[in-house]
Design a protein around this motif. Structure first.
Motif, PDB file in Angstrom:
ATOM      1  N   GLY A   1     -12.434  -0.944   1.163  1.00 54.03           N
ATOM      2  CA  GLY A   1     -11.630  -1.033   2.381  1.00 54.03           C
ATOM      3  C   GLY A   1     -12.064  -0.013   3.413  1.00 54.03           C
ATOM      4  N   CYS A   2     -12.302   1.222   2.970  1.00 49.06           N
ATOM      5  CA  CYS A   2     -12.777   2.264   3.885  1.00 49.06           C
ATOM      6  C   CYS A   2     -14.117   1.879   4.512  1.00 49.06           C
ATOM      7  CB  CYS A   2     -12.906   3.601   3.156  1.00 49.06           C
ATOM      8  SG  CYS A   2     -11.361   4.498   2.948  1.00 49.06           S
ATOM      9  N   MET A   3     -15.020   1.334   3.703  1.00 44.23           N
ATOM     10  CA  MET A   3     -16.337   0.938   4.233  1.00 44.23           C
ATOM     11  C   MET A   3     -16.196  -0.162   5.284  1.00 44.23           C
ATOM     12  SD  MET A   3     -19.194   1.104   1.184  1.00 44.23           S
ATOM     13  CE  MET A   3     -18.801  -0.513   0.647  1.00 44.23           C
TER      14      MET A   3
ATOM     15  N   ASP B 133      -4.977 -13.499 -12.913  1.00 50.72           N
ATOM     16  CA  ASP B 133      -3.561 -13.229 -12.682  1.00 50.72           C
ATOM     17  C   ASP B 133      -3.357 -13.030 -11.183  1.00 50.72           C
ATOM     18  OD1 ASP B 133      -0.976 -12.314 -12.507  1.00 50.72           O
ATOM     19  OD2 ASP B 133      -1.218 -10.701 -13.970  1.00 50.72           O
ATOM     20  N   LYS B 134      -2.545 -13.886 -10.583  1.00 46.40           N
ATOM     21  CA  LYS B 134      -2.342 -13.861  -9.127  1.00 46.40           C
ATOM     22  C   LYS B 134      -1.841 -12.497  -8.659  1.00 46.40           C
ATOM     23  CE  LYS B 134       0.183 -16.098  -5.396  1.00 46.40           C
ATOM     24  NZ  LYS B 134       1.204 -17.051  -5.044  1.00 46.40           N
ATOM     25  N   LYS B 135      -0.941 -11.874  -9.412  1.00 45.11           N
ATOM     26  CA  LYS B 135      -0.392 -10.579  -9.017  1.00 45.11           C
ATOM     27  C   LYS B 135      -1.476  -9.502  -8.973  1.00 45.11           C
ATOM     28  CE  LYS B 135       4.249 -11.416 -10.750  1.00 45.11           C
ATOM     29  NZ  LYS B 135       5.279 -11.031 -11.711  1.00 45.11           N
ATOM     30  N   VAL B 136      -2.348  -9.498  -9.960  1.00 46.55           N
ATOM     31  CA  VAL B 136      -3.424  -8.510 -10.018  1.00 46.55           C
ATOM     32  C   VAL B 136      -4.396  -8.729  -8.855  1.00 46.55           C
ATOM     33  CG1 VAL B 136      -5.389  -7.687 -11.380  1.00 46.55           C
ATOM     34  CG2 VAL B 136      -3.210  -8.192 -12.500  1.00 46.55           C
ATOM     35  N   ILE B 137      -4.709  -9.972  -8.575  1.00 46.38           N
ATOM     36  CA  ILE B 137      -5.635 -10.297  -7.481  1.00 46.38           C
ATOM     37  C   ILE B 137      -5.037  -9.904  -6.130  1.00 46.38           C
ATOM     38  CG2 ILE B 137      -6.784 -12.201  -6.263  1.00 46.38           C
ATOM     39  CD1 ILE B 137      -7.062 -13.524  -9.091  1.00 46.38           C
ATOM     40  N   LEU B 138      -3.749 -10.190  -5.927  1.00 47.79           N
ATOM     41  CA  LEU B 138      -3.098  -9.809  -4.667  1.00 47.79           C
ATOM     42  C   LEU B 138      -3.058  -8.294  -4.499  1.00 47.79           C
ATOM     43  CD1 LEU B 138      -0.075 -12.275  -4.304  1.00 47.79           C
ATOM     44  CD2 LEU B 138      -2.168 -12.194  -2.952  1.00 47.79           C
ATOM     45  N   GLU B 139      -2.771  -7.582  -5.584  1.00 47.31           N
ATOM     46  CA  GLU B 139      -2.755  -6.116  -5.496  1.00 47.31           C
ATOM     47  C   GLU B 139      -4.154  -5.572  -5.206  1.00 47.31           C
ATOM     48  OE1 GLU B 139      -0.986  -2.152  -7.591  1.00 47.31           O
ATOM     49  OE2 GLU B 139      -0.474  -4.100  -8.403  1.00 47.31           O
ATOM     50  N   ALA B 140      -5.169  -6.176  -5.798  1.00 45.10           N
ATOM     51  CA  ALA B 140      -6.550  -5.745  -5.521  1.00 45.10           C
ATOM     52  C   ALA B 140      -6.891  -5.980  -4.044  1.00 45.10           C
ATOM     53  CB  ALA B 140      -7.528  -6.500  -6.420  1.00 45.10           C
ATOM     54  N   LEU B 141      -6.510  -7.139  -3.533  1.00 45.41           N
ATOM     55  CA  LEU B 141      -6.747  -7.446  -2.117  1.00 45.41           C
ATOM     56  C   LEU B 141      -6.013  -6.460  -1.222  1.00 45.41           C
ATOM     57  CD1 LEU B 141      -7.958  -9.355   0.005  1.00 45.41           C
ATOM     58  CD2 LEU B 141      -5.929 -10.791  -0.261  1.00 45.41           C
ATOM     59  N   LEU B 142      -4.783  -6.147  -1.561  1.00 43.46           N
ATOM     60  CA  LEU B 142      -4.006  -5.195  -0.777  1.00 43.46           C
ATOM     61  C   LEU B 142      -4.602  -3.797  -0.851  1.00 43.46           C
ATOM     62  CD1 LEU B 142      -1.576  -5.668   1.000  1.00 43.46           C
ATOM     63  CD2 LEU B 142      -0.104  -4.982  -0.870  1.00 43.46           C
ATOM     64  N   ASN B 143      -5.164  -3.424  -2.001  1.00 42.76           N
ATOM     65  CA  ASN B 143      -5.832  -2.123  -2.128  1.00 42.76           C
ATOM     66  C   ASN B 143      -7.017  -2.009  -1.176  1.00 42.76           C
ATOM     67  OD1 ASN B 143      -4.641  -0.222  -3.903  1.00 42.76           O
ATOM     68  ND2 ASN B 143      -5.089  -1.575  -5.617  1.00 42.76           N
ATOM     69  N   VAL B 144      -7.693  -3.107  -0.929  1.00 45.98           N
ATOM     70  CA  VAL B 144      -8.793  -3.103   0.049  1.00 45.98           C
ATOM     71  C   VAL B 144      -8.214  -3.016   1.462  1.00 45.98           C
ATOM     72  CG1 VAL B 144     -10.698  -4.450   1.022  1.00 45.98           C
ATOM     73  CG2 VAL B 144     -10.379  -4.363  -1.454  1.00 45.98           C
TER      74      VAL B 144
ATOM     75  N   TYR C 172      -5.311  -1.967   2.601  1.00 48.21           N
ATOM     76  CA  TYR C 172      -4.652  -0.689   2.904  1.00 48.21           C
ATOM     77  C   TYR C 172      -5.599   0.334   3.511  1.00 48.21           C
ATOM     78  CZ  TYR C 172      -0.443  -1.479  -0.019  1.00 48.21           C
ATOM     79  OH  TYR C 172       0.731  -1.920  -0.555  1.00 48.21           O
ATOM     80  N   PHE C 173      -6.832   0.339   3.045  1.00 49.51           N
ATOM     81  CA  PHE C 173      -7.738   1.422   3.410  1.00 49.51           C
ATOM     82  C   PHE C 173      -8.695   1.082   4.553  1.00 49.51           C
ATOM     83  CE2 PHE C 173      -5.897   3.036  -0.363  1.00 49.51           C
ATOM     84  CZ  PHE C 173      -5.973   4.412  -0.250  1.00 49.51           C
ATOM     85  N   ILE C 174      -8.625  -0.116   5.088  1.00 48.87           N
ATOM     86  CA  ILE C 174      -9.463  -0.464   6.239  1.00 48.87           C
ATOM     87  C   ILE C 174      -9.155   0.433   7.435  1.00 48.87           C
ATOM     88  CG2 ILE C 174      -9.992  -2.280   7.933  1.00 48.87           C
ATOM     89  CD1 ILE C 174      -9.802  -4.309   5.602  1.00 48.87           C
ATOM     90  N   PRO C 175      -7.879   0.625   7.806  1.00 54.95           N
ATOM     91  CA  PRO C 175      -7.618   1.522   8.943  1.00 54.95           C
ATOM     92  C   PRO C 175      -8.064   2.965   8.701  1.00 54.95           C
ATOM     93  CG  PRO C 175      -5.705   0.136   8.531  1.00 54.95           C
ATOM     94  CD  PRO C 175      -6.648  -0.056   7.375  1.00 54.95           C
ATOM     95  N   LEU C 176      -7.967   3.440   7.462  1.00 56.58           N
ATOM     96  CA  LEU C 176      -8.408   4.804   7.172  1.00 56.58           C
ATOM     97  C   LEU C 176      -9.912   4.934   7.374  1.00 56.58           C
ATOM     98  CD1 LEU C 176      -7.275   7.535   6.265  1.00 56.58           C
ATOM     99  CD2 LEU C 176      -7.885   6.900   3.930  1.00 56.58           C
TER     100      LEU C 176
END
Length: 193
Positions: free
Chosen positions: A175-177, A111-122, A124-128
């Motif tokens: 994302g944090c890692m 599901d494209k929406k689920v995959i995009l949200e998963a990518l965004l979840n990663v 989002y947390f890169i800067p943190l």
């Protein structure tokens, strides 16, 4: 002359990246949540402002990368806006929504929406993770990151503003890692001014 040409290239690449990230990943994902969709619609320049923020953040970082110095003021300004945006996305996307997902593989669907949200979840947390990488050693980083992420997931669940999801925990931690290790790799290159 070489530095000016390089800065122009950085400017263009940052701008193209920011358009792609915001227009093709962030906005379509955030639009799935009625409350965020309403907020985005209420301020007609949301997409433009997000593109400008991402573009300036990346471009100014690349300029600082080129000279080998990073401004403390840049870090304060960037993280002030970033943390505000992170708070908005994490804690205002749902009203009276309460869900629990203990399936660690719920993102592995076609599901494209689920995959995009998963990518965004990663993403989002890169800067943190990079923020934690400025001072924390590996053990401190793992502890602080996991406690932060578990805290966010718990707050979303307890206050009926989201889902406590196992998959979000490992996506956010990934994302944090990424942010932590990129930051640790870059620290020797920069002099903080």
């Amino acid at each position: 002359m070489k530095r000016i040409i390089l800065n122009i290239i950085y400017c263009l690449l940052s701008f193209l990246f920011s358009i792609g990230l915001v227009s093709w990943i962030a906005i379509p994902t955030l639009d799935q949540y009625p409350r965020l969709h309403h907020m985005i619609e209420r301020f007609e320049y949301t997409e433009t402002v997000l593109i400008l923020f991402v573009w300036l953040a990346i471009w100014l970082f690349l300029i600082q990368w080129q000279v080998g110095r990073i401004s403390t003021i840049y870090l304060y300004l960037f993280y002030s806006v970033y943390l505000f945006l992170l708070f908005t996305v994490l804690f205002t996307k749902a009203k009276n929504y309460h869900s629990l997902s203990l399936d660690p593989f719920d993102i592995f669907v076609s599901d494209k929406k689920v995959i995009l949200e998963a990518l965004l979840n990663v993403i989002y947390f890169i800067p943190l993770g990079a923020l934690y990488g400025l001072k924390a050693n590996k053990l401190e980083f793992v502890t602080i990151s996991l406690l932060t992420i578990l805290g966010i997931e718990t707050i979303q669940y307890v206050f009926y503003i989201g889902t406590f999801a196992i998959s979000d925990i490992y996506l956010n931690f990934t994302g944090c890692m990424i942010g932590y290790f990129v930051c640790r790799w870059m620290i020797p290159r920069f002099k903080v001014i």
